[in-house]
Design an enzyme around this catalytic site. Structure first.
Site, short mmCIF file in Angstrom:
data_model
loop_
_atom_site.label_atom_id
_atom_site.label_comp_id
_atom_site.label_asym_id
_atom_site.label_seq_id
_atom_site.Cartn_x
_atom_site.Cartn_y
_atom_site.Cartn_z
N LYS A 193 -16.56 26.89 -4.54
CA LYS A 193 -16.68 27.26 -5.96
C LYS A 193 -17.11 28.71 -6.17
O LYS A 193 -16.76 29.34 -7.15
CB LYS A 193 -17.66 26.30 -6.65
N GLU B 72 -19.07 24.61 -17.68
CA GLU B 72 -19.30 23.16 -17.66
C GLU B 72 -19.57 22.78 -16.22
O GLU B 72 -19.13 23.47 -15.30
CB GLU B 72 -18.07 22.42 -18.17
N SER C 138 -14.06 21.38 1.83
CA SER C 138 -14.41 22.15 0.62
C SER C 138 -15.89 22.39 0.44
O SER C 138 -16.29 23.36 -0.19
CB SER C 138 -13.84 21.44 -0.61
C1 LIG Z 1 -16.05 20.64 -7.20
C2 LIG Z 1 -15.71 20.26 -5.85
C3 LIG Z 1 -14.45 19.69 -5.53
C4 LIG Z 1 -13.43 19.31 -6.55
O1 LIG Z 1 -12.94 20.36 -7.32
P1 LIG Z 1 -11.51 21.00 -7.06
O2 LIG Z 1 -11.35 21.93 -8.21
O3 LIG Z 1 -10.49 19.92 -7.07
O4 LIG Z 1 -11.57 21.71 -5.77
C5 LIG Z 1 -14.17 19.40 -4.19
N1 LIG Z 1 -15.08 19.65 -3.22
C6 LIG Z 1 -16.29 20.17 -3.49
C7 LIG Z 1 -17.23 20.40 -2.35
C8 LIG Z 1 -16.65 20.50 -4.80
O5 LIG Z 1 -17.86 21.01 -5.05
#
Ligand SMILES: *Cc1c(COP(=O)(O)O)cnc(C)c1O
Length: 395
Positions: free
Chosen positions: A90, A112, A378
């Site tokens: 993020k 948000e 992620s």
């Molecule tokens: C917010 C988040 C997601 C989901 O959001 P995307 O916009 O689909 O990437 C996935 N993994 C993590 C670790 C997150 O914090």
């Protein structure tokens, strides 16, 4: 040739566009006119990449997961977004958008957040750039994500608990849009995923595309070719997936497999499997697939992972799924928990619950021994420890 990028009108096939109240029109229009030029300018790129490298800790490693590869009989690399500052991908987007907001002479930031990851990433860059920051968060989420709320406050952000609807992400987004309508001149709204009205989905995907740019270079170094056979990622709104695939969208040698959250099961009435269950509608300014009742009421989504708990999906992903460019598998809570435990014990990496959904793909799909796979990890699992402790007996 097939084209999976956004067109001039802001559409991906039939999905996308900007369905916004009149009062936001000039705001969104000036953003649309400015974003590409700003993002592509050398001074922006230089400032952005210096921050990505020195502040966020990029490039994130591309790690060859040897034990996992052996188990699933293919070559698996993990793109380690979990190692970024603030714990996920993020930060890539919020760093980019705060630089953009500064260049557009904005003085106030709103955002948000659901689980709080985007809220923390936004509060972080606002502290860094000395900007006022207001984060809207459903009251339910405020209560279940205390640590992130405390982090945002410590970073200087004002956290506003939202008490409408189910008091979760969708309601927080509505409230942020309402704020933006009241303060269209001085305020920039940092949306946290590839959702919202055009140009947000494309803008966020471009800012996250640093992920696939690095994959290209790292694969070339490690494998002598700059593309994998498969890219795997989880999809909530679609930003980590969007960044992971961006440079490969039109490269059909690369297959794209995405994991959405099946919650307690696709047919249980408690899931966030938007692509399997969604129908065409408009949510938060874009035409896309969303989970809705027959009379168009948005259905409350559910997933054990707060970051995937969204009733819509970015228009880019709606189009790719509909046209068959991506294969989307639904991974349920249990499968995600199992996959998280497996990665933890086999590679010594505790993943975010969202990323665990992507890992769940290995239990659902088989690969060939010479398949080269890159999976976007992620985020890290720190924020999910309470859930893991509750659900995994062997801890
Ligand atoms: C917010 C988040 C997601 C989901 O959001 P995307 O916009 O689909 O990437 C996935 N993994 C993590 C670790 C997150 O914090």
């Amino acid at each position: 040739m097939d084209n999976y990028y956004v067109n001039e009108e802001g559409y991906y096939g039939e999905f996308g566009g900007a369905y916004i109240p009149e009062i936001l029109y000039s705001n969104v229009e000036s953003l649309r006119k400015a974003y590409k030029e700003i993002i592509n300018s050398p001074t922006f790129q230089q400032e952005f990449h210096t921050l990505l490298n020195d502040y966020a800790g990029r490039p994130s490693p591309l790690y060859f997961a040897g034990r996992l590869s052996e188990k699933y009989g293919c070559k698996i690399y993990l793109k380690r977004e979990d190692l970024n500052h603030t714990g996920s991908h993020k930060i890539n987007n919020t760093l980019g958008q705060i630089l953009l907001a500064k260049r557009m002479n904005k003085t106030r930031i709103i955002a948000e957040t659901g689980a709080g990851q985007h809220g923390v990433a936004t509060a972080t860059v606002c502290a860094l750039m000395n900007m006022d920051c207001v984060v809207y968060m459903g009251k339910t989420d405020v209560e279940r994500q205390k640590l992130n709320v405390q982090k945002m406050k410590m970073l200087g952000a004002k956290v506003v608990p939202v008490t409408s609807g189910n008091m979760t992400l969708k309601d927080a987004t509505n409230e942020a849009i309402r704020d933006w309508c009241c303060n269209p001149v001085d305020t920039h709204y940092i949306i946290g995923s590839t959702v919202g009205p055009h140009p947000y989905p494309d803008m966020v995907a471009r800012l996250q595309s640093v992920i696939s740019k690095e994959i290209k270079i790292q694969l070339q170094e490690k494998e002598g070719r700059d593309y994998p056979d498969y890219l795997i990622a989880c999809v909530g709104g679609g930003s980590n997936a969007g960044g992971t695939i961006y440079e490969y969208l039109n490269d059909l040698r690369v297959k794209i497999v995405l994991a959405e959250a099946a919650g307690k099961g696709i047919d249980s009435g408690e899931s966030a499997a938007t692509i399997q269950l969604g129908t065409v509608g408009i949510i938060h300014g874009a035409k896309t697939l969303l989970m809705q009742t027959e009379d168009g009421q948005i259905q409350e989504p559910y997933s054990i992972s707060a970051g995937l708990d969204y009733p819509g999906i970015g228009p880019m992903h709606a189009n790719m799924a509909k046209t068959g460019r991506s294969e989307v598998l639904a991974v349920d809570d249990k499968e995600a928990l199992q996959a998280a435990m497996e990665l933890t014990r086999m590679e010594g990496i505790i993943p975010a619950l969202e990323s665990a959904h992507a890992l769940g793909v290995f239990g659902k799909k088989s690969f060939n021994p010479d398949d080269l796979i890159v999976l976007c990890l992620s985020g890290r699992g720190d924020k999910d420890m309470e859930t893991y402790i509750q659900h995994i007996n062997s801890i």
